[in-house]
Scaffold this motif. Structure first.
Motif, PDB file in Angstrom:
ATOM      1  N   ARG A 240      10.168 -12.728   0.014  1.00  0.00           N
ATOM      2  CA  ARG A 240       9.433 -12.288   1.111  1.00  0.00           C
ATOM      3  C   ARG A 240       7.764 -12.086   1.180  1.00  0.00           C
ATOM      4  O   ARG A 240       7.125 -12.310   2.029  1.00  0.00           O
ATOM      5  CB  ARG A 240       9.985 -11.383   1.764  1.00  0.00           C
ATOM      6  N   TYR A 249      16.703 -15.171   3.383  1.00  0.00           N
ATOM      7  CA  TYR A 249      17.953 -14.351   3.612  1.00  0.00           C
ATOM      8  C   TYR A 249      19.025 -14.859   2.473  1.00  0.00           C
ATOM      9  O   TYR A 249      18.841 -16.046   1.979  1.00  0.00           O
ATOM     10  CB  TYR A 249      18.670 -14.901   4.899  1.00  0.00           C
ATOM     11  N   ILE A 295      18.951 -18.520  12.437  1.00  0.00           N
ATOM     12  CA  ILE A 295      18.084 -17.422  12.186  1.00  0.00           C
ATOM     13  C   ILE A 295      16.773 -17.906  12.452  1.00  0.00           C
ATOM     14  O   ILE A 295      15.945 -17.029  12.993  1.00  0.00           O
ATOM     15  CB  ILE A 295      18.311 -17.078  10.503  1.00  0.00           C
TER      16      ILE A 295
END
Lengths: 298, 372
Positions: A240, A249, A295
């Motif tokens: 990230r 994810y 998402i």
């Protein structure tokens, strides 16, 4: 087969459905995908004529959802999310009762429900409340189809059932579709959505996307990589922080990393991770699934 | 009509399958009539009596004997002093003390009168009242018997009115004759109201109403399908209760049984309507149970079964006009004990029909508001 336009519904000021329009073709297996509280049940209950929308119009098989609700009830089979048959009546008594109130008999509908009914027929004399989750669901489906409906409305049929029964259930739906029934099914399960002909993604009462599962996944805008290493938690946190990372994810044993651009290739990502001290690093380009799209759109 | 038939059939299947409901319907009326009739008895016997006899004369002996022979009193003990008798009263060993003063007999001979003292334990006011009442009766009888002995020669006896009495409709004042018909009325009302409320709410609680609502079953069919089975069951309960009353208690059946059943047919819809109304304000069977209990306990305590309606304050009597159970209990007594015909129970009947119409109208109205 189902056509709704600008449907909105709110409960005590909370908007459950916000200006929803959609169109289901005859014979389609149509999925409505969304997390809990997205408005799936509200939408299905409006289609089942159990509640009225605050605004907007809709037709089902050409019949108005409000004016022609009586006719609609004769051509719709509805399976609520919660088991709603008489638990103190046996399998056979439940079926006979619903056949009777629809003015038909089990024999007349036997051809349609046979494939499912044969699986619960051995438990004919058992009370519905004593059936397993998968059996309850098959019975509920039989009861919903006892009057040979043109449209089936199924509210989260996959909930509370083990993975094997769930797969069986979806196989039954595919088989049913081949008999020409239109099936409208809601689910919170991303992998179930991929078994539908077309899906809409619903979130907080709003439509996020609609189309065939492959159309939806093809519209995914970013390069996507599946990444694995021996310390997944640290891996995701590190990814990230990567320059140009759009999101990361966990998906089973891999982490899905989406990038804002394709400036970095798999090698670059691997080097970045090895510099951070990760071991057994594996980086593969991959294609988006429905969940990635969800998402992304959320 | 076919749909209603299937709904009724389904309801009966569920009722007969329910482990609690069927025994409740058949055993409870039998059990309650038997239990309440034998146990809940206002006639109090075996009151324990403490005697303080300071006279020890033949007259005082005769008085004590009169008490113990009455059947209402059991001689607990003779106490030497009033203080020890009072202690026994305080310790709840005795219900009533009788104190006979010294020289009672002598005073009666010399002066033509004497006094005795009664003390009752009024923790239980009903019991104390009855004890003093019985004691007064015994003393009055005793006076009548003894007066001639002590009348002074040449003095005329005071004129006395001798009362003879008879109890109409229940000559032996049999408590069971009085209670059983009333209990039957109460039991049928209570169970029917409860079960109706629960049966409707259960569909809501279990979610089955959701499945029914997408069938072509209309609202009125659903409701009739719920009420009709319990209406039929109320008649069965009545038949069972009357049979038990007749077999076990030999309750009188002066009036027409046809009238009893005809009346029940018109009375039960009122209780069904109240149950239906309660169900509209409940989400779960538990809520329905508590709401029903609130109303039923008032209905039962004020129905005249345990305390006479006529002795309630005026405002309570007005309020009681809304109490359907009151009418049923009164009806049962009038018809079974007194042999009343339709003319005598006309107003009762009209009141009951009015309650049924009002309760069901309210129930349908709230139901429509609820499902709209």
């Amino acid at each position: 087969m189902i056509n709704i336009e600008n449907i909105s519904k709110s409960y005590d000021g909370v908007l459950a459905l916000d200006n929803i329009s959609l169109n289901v073709k005859p014979g389609e297996l149509f999925g409505i995908l969304g997390p809990d509280g997205a408005g799936k049940t509200t939408l299905i209950r409006i289609l089942a004529t159990l509640i009225k929308a605050d605004s907007g119009t809709g037709t089902l098989a050409g019949l108005d959802l409000v004016k022609d609700y009586r006719k609609i009830r004769t051509i719709v089979g509805y399976m609520p999310g919660r088991f709603s048959l008489y638990q103190d009546l046996t399998v056979r008594e439940n079926l006979e009762f619903f056949a009777n109130v629809f003015g038909t008999t089990i024999q007349q509908s036997y051809d349609l429900i046979r494939d499912i009914y044969v699986q619960i027929e051995p438990f004919n004399e058992r009370r519905a409340g004593a059936l397993s989750g998968g059996m309850k669901q098959k019975l509920a489906l039989c009861c919903a189809m006892i009057h040979l409906p043109k449209v089936l409305l199924l509210d989260e049929p996959g909930t509370g059932v083990d993975p094997v029964s769930r797969k069986e259930f979806w196989d039954m739906l595919k088989h049913l579709r081949s008999t020409g029934i239109t099936i409208f099914v809601s689910t919170a399960n991303m992998d179930e959505a991929e078994k539908c002909d077309r899906v809409v993604l619903l979130q907080k009462g709003k439509l996020l996307a609609s189309g065939t599962p492959s159309e939806i996944t093809a519209a995914y805008p970013h390069p996507l990589y599946a990444v694995r290493a021996n310390d997944m938690y640290r891996l995701i946190n590190d990814l990230r922080t990567l320059d140009q990372a759009a999101g990361c994810y966990a998906f089973g044993e891999y982490a899905h990393l989406s990038m804002l651009s394709d400036n970095l290739n798999t090698k670059d990502i691997q080097h970045f991770l090895e510099r951070k001290g990760h071991e057994d690093v594996e980086v593969l380009p991959t294609t988006a699934n429905i969940e990635d799209c969800f998402i992304e759109l959320m | 009509m076919r749909t209603v038939f299937f709904l009724v059939q389904k309801e009966f299947l569920q009722i007969f399958r329910n482990k609690v409901m069927l025994p409740l319907l058949l055993v409870m009326p039998v059990f309650q009539t038997v239990l309440l009739s034998f146990a809940a008895n206002y006639e109090i016997k075996n009151l324990s009596l403490a005697v303080v006899d300071n006279d020890h004369s033949p007259t005082s002996m005769a008085l004590i004997h009169k008490f113990t022979a009455s059947g209402y009193f059991r001689l607990e003990d003779n106490y030497p002093s009033i203080r020890s008798a009072d202690d026994a009263l305080a310790a709840d060993k005795v219900d009533l003390t009788l104190e006979i003063p010294p020289q009672m007999e002598r005073n009666m001979v010399r002066e033509g009168s004497s006094k005795v003292s009664l003390t009752a334990n009024a923790i239980n006011a009903v019991k104390a009242g009855l004890a003093v009442g019985y004691a007064n009766n015994i003393l009055r009888d005793f006076n009548l018997e003894q007066a001639p002995k002590f009348a002074k020669a040449g003095v005329a006896m005071p004129a006395l009115i001798d009362v003879s009495y008879s109890n109409w409709y229940n000559p032996k004042l049999d408590y069971k004759t009085f209670m059983v018909p009333g209990i039957l009325g109460e039991i049928v009302s209570l169970i029917i109201c409860f079960l109706t409320a629960l049966a409707i709410v259960r569909e809501r609680e279990m979610g089955t109403i959701e499945q029914i609502n997408v069938t072509p079953v209309k609202k009125w069919q659903f409701i009739v399908g719920k009420l009709l089975p319990f209406w039929l069951l109320s008649l069965v309960m009545m038949a069972v209760g009357l049979t038990v009353g007749w077999l076990v208690f030999r309750i009188p059946m002066e009036g027409s049984l046809g009238l009893v059943f005809l009346y029940t047919m018109f009375f039960t819809p009122g209780m069904l309507g109240i149950g239906f109304l309660i169900s509209n304000f409940s989400e779960t069977q538990q809520q329905a149970m508590f709401t029903a209990w609130f109303f039923l306990i008032i209905f039962i305590l004020m129905c005249g079964l345990f305390t006479p309606v006529d002795s309630m304050p005026q405002w309570a009597q007005y309020l009681n006009m809304l109490n359907p159970v009151k009418y049923f209990v009164a009806f049962m007594r009038l018809v079974l004990l007194k042999g009343a015909g339709f003319a005598e129970i006309k107003w009762n009947f009209l009141s009951v029909v009015t309650i049924a119409v009002v309760a069901n109208t309210l129930a349908v109205w709230t139901y429509r508001k609820r499902v709209a």
